[in-house]
Design an enzyme around this catalytic site. Structure first.
Site, short mmCIF file in Angstrom:
data_model
loop_
_atom_site.label_atom_id
_atom_site.label_comp_id
_atom_site.label_asym_id
_atom_site.label_seq_id
_atom_site.Cartn_x
_atom_site.Cartn_y
_atom_site.Cartn_z
N THR A 53 106.43 11.82 59.66
CA THR A 53 106.09 10.60 60.08
C THR A 53 104.68 10.28 59.76
O THR A 53 103.79 11.32 60.20
CB THR A 53 106.29 10.46 61.71
OG1 THR A 53 107.65 11.03 61.96
CG2 THR A 53 106.26 9.16 62.20
N ASP A 113 112.18 18.01 55.08
CA ASP A 113 111.20 17.14 55.77
C ASP A 113 109.93 17.78 55.80
O ASP A 113 110.11 18.70 56.73
CB ASP A 113 111.98 16.42 56.88
CG ASP A 113 111.29 15.36 57.46
OD1 ASP A 113 110.56 14.73 56.62
OD2 ASP A 113 111.48 14.83 58.61
N HIS A 140 100.47 12.58 63.71
CA HIS A 140 101.96 12.60 64.39
C HIS A 140 102.05 13.95 64.89
O HIS A 140 102.68 13.98 66.27
CB HIS A 140 102.77 12.29 63.18
CG HIS A 140 104.20 12.54 63.74
ND1 HIS A 140 105.03 11.61 64.49
CD2 HIS A 140 105.40 13.64 63.43
CE1 HIS A 140 106.04 12.08 64.78
NE2 HIS A 140 106.32 13.26 64.08
N TYR A 169 115.98 22.13 69.92
CA TYR A 169 115.04 22.69 68.93
C TYR A 169 114.38 23.99 68.75
O TYR A 169 113.77 24.66 67.95
CB TYR A 169 113.87 21.58 68.60
CG TYR A 169 112.52 21.78 69.43
CD1 TYR A 169 112.51 21.84 70.78
CD2 TYR A 169 111.35 22.29 68.48
CE1 TYR A 169 111.11 21.98 71.26
CE2 TYR A 169 110.31 22.50 69.34
CZ TYR A 169 110.15 22.34 70.60
OH TYR A 169 108.84 22.79 71.21
N ASP A 174 113.46 8.36 58.94
CA ASP A 174 114.01 9.79 59.52
C ASP A 174 114.42 9.55 61.08
O ASP A 174 113.72 9.95 61.94
CB ASP A 174 113.08 10.94 59.31
CG ASP A 174 113.76 12.04 59.67
OD1 ASP A 174 114.80 12.49 59.24
OD2 ASP A 174 113.13 12.95 60.30
N GLU A 203 111.45 7.24 62.66
CA GLU A 203 110.33 7.81 62.09
C GLU A 203 110.04 7.00 60.88
O GLU A 203 110.69 7.13 59.74
CB GLU A 203 110.43 9.50 61.83
CG GLU A 203 110.44 10.01 63.30
CD GLU A 203 110.39 11.56 63.16
OE1 GLU A 203 110.50 12.10 62.17
OE2 GLU A 203 109.71 12.10 64.14
#
Lengths: 437, 437
Positions: free
Chosen positions: A369, A137, A144, A254, A243, A209
């Site tokens: 996105t 991705d 975005h 993250y 997504d 997304e």
């Protein structure tokens, strides 16, 4: 670079009457999917959309109407997944497109034979178009990236690498499903900013997304780089990609290695793959702001800077459980366009392979996105609700900051330009089920 | 939880004489690989290591010496990849282990038949043990996470989520190769801290990472969670994994979505998969420091906290081009042990699936670099050279901060405990080729 040829002629009409004037699948489109008769146990095989019908490629291949590359590709399109077809490369795929276009045109000698190969789309169900060999991705919308960055890192929304590096990360292929996918709300760890200990439970900030998916066609070997001038030859086609994202799980997990459980519970793609050839009339020139750096040489080509982007109109809709029960049609949440992407599909492919990483037919690259420059063109609820601070009121009075159980998200994409036949991507639908306790 | 049974009896001897006293592949080990006669075009098929021999499972399956689950598993082990065998699950795999152990024991009635199924390992070449369906890399050594964090983020080496979340990220399956893999030095973007513009060229800080790989056996469906008490039932076995890393590319690209091109140019695994059953005697109790939080409930079980870790000795060696020419054996760079891992294999599996992400037979989970508590137990050059600041001097006078073209990295792993037969993982070798210009 794919050239405009007779298959794109907007005046071309098909003997399949529903194709003429169709805003999704006219004869200028000819996308591929994997299908079978709905509710049956018959074999999955490839099909080509033409108007409201599907041309059954398993039947077409058996007729051996074509020859050479076109027949080879037709046989590959008859398989239960499109990986073989994808791997044949641009030459064979172009040959099949031309052969199909001619055979489906009014007056074709093949009409009588092919009439027996049609199935109405409303009698079909769709499988995954291919085995997704690896899923990556990207993050190609600067709008975005800036909007999300400002929520996660208010002091530092757009990181210094963004305008140099087509930022991407690996995703999970096992949880990718085709339109119609329904999945339980993910559970996981989250942590409130002022809490000392994380919570565990169902995601409270579930989001979609709005992305495009790029399918790799012809692959490469370990150590082989794809030059930017040849990158599009390695792209078989594109789909719409939702997504799904668990924003509260993402915020806690993250760092430092990127999103993981916040993303891999589900990703949903549209069943129809629109080929690189079909998209040729919709090339777009994206001009970087003058103050931005130009891409490094390996990411630059004259063709890429002149017409490397694609003008694809995107829209996203919601249909809540209440709306479904009241038989309300889905309500639009936003519209955007893929032409705003800061990095082109060719740049994503070239960057991905610059270190020698092998590409495989059936690899899926998400665009990231696709939010447009205006706030209302945002491709996620995170952006539309300013991180959940501003709720949306729907026409039926319901409000949303993030998604509720029973919500379905519908995404559509279409290419419309003067002088070209309008073509569509169909749609991708996905639905949230309650969390499993 | 796998119990110790007759297959682990250290007194058990095989009629394959080279297995008796072998420190890698005694009859208590019985690992699986995919092999064929070296340099031949014969079919890939599964084999079991026994001493210096390989038991050819394609031949064994045809003999139908076994019955029920054991025969089903033997037939699966005859295939060209181990995915089917992996997916059969713990019961069938245990049955095959018992059947093989008995059939290879001195005095077995099957000796005469099985003697015709042996091939010397030094006459074989190895393929990938399975199609790696998805690859996830974790970060389970707190010593590695702290050491690397202090180089990338001196103010903030260990992030607040580390002791709560088994941090992981998705990797690339297409560039995973089996021992013997050679690959060109990756090229890519890097940026010096004081430069305003990135550079492009061959990686200057190429590194290895000493990891264990965990292969998923029985899979799950979308939305299905794996309880911590059942997680090990979903682990088929383990291998050694070298997760090559381009540190300069990583530093510039990794924010905000994690490592990408810094990792996906190559990853190399050992050919032999050591089963969960074979590892049963080497379970280890890891005790978290008292000041650390206990894992959340979904990551906790009595069994996991008592014996969820594994005592596996790890070592890493270098053989430079000069050493090879001078016929010097590889020189050891470091030793470590998997028992120091902060998160157990079961915790990695449970965490990965807690959001409903489907697991597939053949998924590979990397443990993350297994550095021990002492500086000399580091599993990467980044750590051993303090980020490249302190060069290593090899016995032949060469120095290294990071890897040079022609360098081979060799990793070995072994389980040794009083009261158990020593078993080994064999080794994984990978070699750096010059960058392609």
């Amino acid at each position: 670079m794919t050239l405009i040829n007779e298959t794109h002629d907007p005046a071309r009409k098909s003997w399949v009457s529903s194709a003429n004037g169709d805003m999704q699948f006219p004869i200028q489109n000819l996308p591929f999917a994997i299908f079978r008769e709905a509710g049956s146990q018959s074999s999955w095989r490839g099909g080509v959309a033409i108007g409201e019908q599907i041309l059954d490629m398993a039947k077409v291949a058996k007729l051996t109407l074509f020859s050479g590359d076109a027949q080879t590709a037709a046989q590959a399109a008859a398989e239960a997944s499109l990986n073989t077809l994808m791997g044949l490369g641009e030459k064979a795929n172009s040959a099949l497109r031309l052969a199909l276009s001619q055979a489906l045109t009014q007056g074709s000698e093949h009409q009588a034979a092919l009439e027996g190969c049609l199935l109405p789309q409303n009698s079909a169900e769709y499988g995954m178009p291919c085995h997704v060999t690896d899923y990556t991705d990207f993050y190609s919308s600067i709008h975005h990236a800036t909007a999300v960055g400002s929520l996660f890192r208010p002091d530092n929304p757009l990181l210094p690498n963004y305008k140099w590096v087509p930022i991407g990360y690996h995703g999970r292929s096992s949880s990718i499903g085709v339109s119609g996918q329904a999945f339980p709300r993910p559970v996981g760890q989250t942590k409130k900013p002022d809490a000392s200990v994380p919570d565990f439970g169902p995601c409270q900030r579930l989001d979609y997304e709005l992305e495009m998916g790029v399918f790799i066609g012809q692959g490469t070997q370990l150590g082989q780089r794809i030059d930017i001038s040849k990158a599009e030859q390695h792209i078989f086609g594109m789909c719409i990609l939702n997504d799904w994202s668990a924003r509260d799980i993402q915020a806690w997990e993250y760092q430092p290695l990127g999103p993981f459980l916040a993303k891999n519970f589900a990703s949903t793609i549209s069943p129809w793959v629109i080929t690189t050839q079909a998209l040729a009339p919709f090339r777009h020139k994206f001009t970087r702001p003058e103050t931005d750096p130009q891409p490094l040489a390996y990411l630059s080509s004259e063709q890429n800077s002149q017409s490397g982007n694609l003008d694809i109109e995107l829209s996203c809709f919601i249909q809540t459980e209440s709306m479904r029960q009241a038989k309300h049609t889905p309500q639009r949440l936003s519209e955007s366009n893929f032409k705003h992407a800061y990095w082109t599909p060719a740049q994503l492919v070239t960057h991905h392979s610059v270190n020698g990483c092998p590409m495989t037919p059936g690899d899926l690259l998400g665009s990231g996105t696709q939010s447009g420059p205006e706030a209302e063109e945002a491709g996620s609820l995170l952006e539309l609700t300013q991180g959940g601070k501003k709720s949306l009121t729907l026409d039926n009075g319901e409000t949303r900051t993030f998604l509720q159980d029973g919500d379905a998200i519908i995404m559509r994409a279409q290419c419309r330009l003067d002088g070209a036949a309008t073509i569509g991507f169909g749609e991708v639908v996905g639905t949230i089920l309650p969390a499993l306790v």
